[in-house]
Design a protein around this motif. Structure first.
Motif, PDB file in Angstrom:
ATOM      1  N   UNK A  17      -5.957  -1.026   6.944  1.00 45.04           N
ATOM      2  CA  UNK A  17      -6.303  -0.381   5.673  1.00 45.04           C
ATOM      3  C   UNK A  17      -6.197   1.143   5.741  1.00 45.04           C
ATOM      4  N   UNK A  18      -6.130   1.691   6.947  1.00 46.09           N
ATOM      5  CA  UNK A  18      -6.036   3.143   7.129  1.00 46.09           C
ATOM      6  C   UNK A  18      -4.604   3.643   7.308  1.00 46.09           C
ATOM      7  N   UNK A  19      -3.631   2.735   7.372  1.00 46.71           N
ATOM      8  CA  UNK A  19      -2.234   3.140   7.512  1.00 46.71           C
ATOM      9  C   UNK A  19      -1.788   3.739   6.179  1.00 46.71           C
ATOM     10  N   UNK A  20      -1.292   4.982   6.241  1.00 45.91           N
ATOM     11  CA  UNK A  20      -0.892   5.675   5.019  1.00 45.91           C
ATOM     12  C   UNK A  20       0.615   5.856   4.964  1.00 45.91           C
ATOM     13  N   UNK A  21       1.145   5.884   3.760  1.00 45.38           N
ATOM     14  CA  UNK A  21       2.590   5.911   3.549  1.00 45.38           C
ATOM     15  C   UNK A  21       3.254   7.175   4.094  1.00 45.38           C
ATOM     16  N   UNK A  22       2.701   8.349   3.831  1.00 46.72           N
ATOM     17  CA  UNK A  22       3.360   9.592   4.240  1.00 46.72           C
ATOM     18  C   UNK A  22       3.537   9.670   5.763  1.00 46.72           C
ATOM     19  N   UNK A  23       2.498   9.405   6.581  1.00 43.76           N
ATOM     20  CA  UNK A  23       2.726   9.423   8.036  1.00 43.76           C
ATOM     21  C   UNK A  23       3.752   8.379   8.492  1.00 43.76           C
ATOM     22  N   UNK A  24       3.764   7.215   7.847  1.00 46.00           N
ATOM     23  CA  UNK A  24       4.748   6.182   8.192  1.00 46.00           C
ATOM     24  C   UNK A  24       6.153   6.694   7.902  1.00 46.00           C
ATOM     25  N   UNK A  25       6.356   7.268   6.723  1.00 42.85           N
ATOM     26  CA  UNK A  25       7.679   7.769   6.364  1.00 42.85           C
ATOM     27  C   UNK A  25       8.103   8.938   7.247  1.00 42.85           C
ATOM     28  N   UNK A  26       7.162   9.810   7.594  1.00 44.40           N
ATOM     29  CA  UNK A  26       7.481  10.917   8.507  1.00 44.40           C
ATOM     30  C   UNK A  26       7.920  10.379   9.860  1.00 44.40           C
TER      31      UNK A  26
END
Length: 114
Positions: A17-26
């Protein structure tokens, strides 16, 4: 415990639930990390070695890429003694961002076959 008597441990990773889109895309924006993720797309654990990924970089640089992927929530790392293995958190990522990893890996794989 594993069959050889060594315990497995995991490096800490973000809760799904803490995985965020922006860090993943970066994390996915780097070509080396994208290639690693494409290799890990089978969902299995893979050794943390340069030879496994066919990338001409130093071991320390590869370790940095693994850390970036893990901290973004893309991978989990298993440690058994001195052996490290990494795998894609495919189920967690699919639940959080449906279709994202399949799309990114599909495009990355197409680019490599050209």
């Amino acid at each position: 415990m594993s069959n050889d008597g060594e315990r497995s441990t995991q490096f800490p990773v973000p809760d799904p639930s803490e995985i965020e889109l922006v860090p993943v895309l970066k994390a996915l924006a780097d070509p080396v990390r994208l290639r690693i993720v494409a290799r890990l797309a089978d969902g299995n654990y893979h050794p943390c070695t340069v030879d496994e990924y066919g990338i001409a970089i130093h071991k320390s640089t590869l370790s940095h890429h693994f850390k970036t992927l893990r901290e973004a929530g893309l991978t989990s790392t298993r440690v058994r003694g001195r052996d490290y293995a990494v795998r894609l958190r495919g189920g967690d990522l699919e639940e959080r961002f449906p279709g994202l990893i399949a799309s990114v890996v599909g495009v990355a794989t197409q680019r490599e076959t050209r």
